[in-house]
Enzyme design. Structure first.
Site, PDB file in Angstrom:
ATOM      1  N   ASP A 136       0.532  -1.268  -0.373  1.00 46.26           N
ATOM      2  CA  ASP A 136       0.328   0.310  -0.556  1.00 46.26           C
ATOM      3  C   ASP A 136       0.994   1.049  -0.607  1.00 46.26           C
ATOM      4  O   ASP A 136       1.574   1.327   0.403  1.00 46.26           O
ATOM      5  CB  ASP A 136      -0.989  -0.026   1.452  1.00 46.26           C
ATOM      6  CG  ASP A 136      -1.742   0.811   1.129  1.00 46.26           C
ATOM      7  OD1 ASP A 136      -3.038   0.770   1.056  1.00 46.26           O
ATOM      8  OD2 ASP A 136      -2.340   2.312   1.109  1.00 46.26           O
TER       9      ASP A 136
ATOM     10  N   HIS B  99      -9.675  -5.236  -2.545  1.00 45.54           N
ATOM     11  CA  HIS B  99      -8.929  -5.668  -2.692  1.00 45.54           C
ATOM     12  C   HIS B  99      -8.384  -5.917  -0.939  1.00 45.54           C
ATOM     13  O   HIS B  99      -9.801  -5.304  -0.530  1.00 45.54           O
ATOM     14  CB  HIS B  99      -7.425  -4.649  -2.507  1.00 45.54           C
ATOM     15  CG  HIS B  99      -8.406  -3.625  -2.146  1.00 45.54           C
ATOM     16  ND1 HIS B  99      -8.963  -3.230  -2.808  1.00 45.54           N
ATOM     17  CD2 HIS B  99      -8.422  -2.506  -0.858  1.00 45.54           C
ATOM     18  CE1 HIS B  99      -9.186  -1.325  -2.465  1.00 45.54           C
ATOM     19  NE2 HIS B  99      -9.284  -1.240  -1.224  1.00 45.54           N
TER      20      HIS B  99
HETATM   21  P1  5GP Z   1      -9.484   1.610   0.729  1.00 44.69           P
HETATM   22  O1  5GP Z   1      -9.942   1.699  -1.475  1.00 44.69           O
HETATM   23  O2  5GP Z   1      -9.918   0.632   0.712  1.00 44.69           O
HETATM   24  O3  5GP Z   1     -10.680   2.493   1.749  1.00 44.69           O
HETATM   25  O4  5GP Z   1      -8.011   2.007   0.215  1.00 44.69           O
HETATM   26  C1  5GP Z   1      -7.301   1.775  -1.082  1.00 44.69           C
HETATM   27  C2  5GP Z   1      -6.167   1.538  -0.473  1.00 44.69           C
HETATM   28  O5  5GP Z   1      -5.470   1.729  -1.630  1.00 44.69           O
HETATM   29  C3  5GP Z   1      -5.537   3.221   0.477  1.00 44.69           C
HETATM   30  O6  5GP Z   1      -4.773   2.889   1.864  1.00 44.69           O
HETATM   31  C4  5GP Z   1      -4.504   3.620  -0.584  1.00 44.69           C
HETATM   32  O7  5GP Z   1      -3.389   3.809   0.327  1.00 44.69           O
HETATM   33  C5  5GP Z   1      -4.451   2.454  -1.530  1.00 44.69           C
HETATM   34  N1  5GP Z   1      -4.276   3.369  -2.664  1.00 44.69           N
HETATM   35  C6  5GP Z   1      -4.573   3.961  -3.643  1.00 44.69           C
HETATM   36  N2  5GP Z   1      -3.969   4.556  -4.275  1.00 44.69           N
HETATM   37  C7  5GP Z   1      -2.829   3.423  -4.931  1.00 44.69           C
HETATM   38  C8  5GP Z   1      -1.959   3.219  -5.793  1.00 44.69           C
HETATM   39  O8  5GP Z   1      -1.717   4.344  -6.960  1.00 44.69           O
HETATM   40  N3  5GP Z   1      -0.850   2.407  -5.372  1.00 44.69           N
HETATM   41  C9  5GP Z   1      -1.096   2.059  -3.787  1.00 44.69           C
HETATM   42  N4  5GP Z   1       0.365   1.205  -3.856  1.00 44.69           N
HETATM   43  N5  5GP Z   1      -1.395   1.919  -3.189  1.00 44.69           N
HETATM   44  C10 5GP Z   1      -2.472   2.661  -2.893  1.00 44.69           C
END
Ligand code: 5GP
Length: 131
Positions: free
Chosen positions: A29, A93
């Site tokens: 992340d 994810h």
């Molecule tokens: P959620 O959708 O579960 O609320 O969070 C999405 C997660 O994806 C977050 O923890 C964020 O930091 C991570 N994230 C968002 N964009 C990217 C990216 O471009 N690359 C990576 N490696 N992680 C990402």
């Protein structure tokens, strides 16, 4: 429009990759709650985890378990916490977060790493996938 995770899967956006097979990819992340915070993502673009077909859902859990076992060995932690949120990225994810304190599961506390540090963490985790 393709999600940011589909762009990562297609190699259009870089990531700190941990593992990949025909159906899934795992990468660090970019805004981690804790060191080693990893996302396990099906290559098939589906928004919500409980909309996955049963077989892919079960395979995602097995893939995540394999990564979690490597995380437990690679990162000093009490255990690996598991979360599914998806409010930011509408592409299934599983968050795997090596934790020592409950606060690390809240998504309010974040830790920062340099590009070099991210690369080293990913390398450290990958070593334990080979065992
Ligand atoms: P959620 O959708 O579960 O609320 O969070 C999405 C997660 O994806 C977050 O923890 C964020 O930091 C991570 N994230 C968002 N964009 C990217 C990216 O471009 N690359 C990576 N490696 N992680 C990402």
């Amino acid at each position: 429009m393709a999600t940011i995770f589909t762009k990562i899967i297609n190699g259009e956006i870089p990531c700190y990759k941990i593992a990949e097979d025909d159906d899934f990819i795992a990468f660090l992340d970019i805004n981690p709650n804790a060191k080693g915070h990893t996302l396990c993502v099906p290559k098939k673009e589906v928004d919500k985890i409980f909309d996955l077909e049963d077989e892919l859902y079960l395979k995602l859990m097995i893939f995540s378990k394999k990564i979690a076992k490597a995380l437990e060995k690679a990162i000093s932690c009490n255990r690996v916490g598991v979360a599914v949120v998806g409010l930011e990225v509408p592409h299934v994810h599983v968050h795997l977060i090596p934790i020592n304190r409950m606060e690390e599961m809240t998504f309010n506390e974040k830790v920062k790493f340099t590009d070099n540090e991210f690369n080293k963490i990913a390398e450290q985790i990958r070593k334990f996938l080979l065992d």
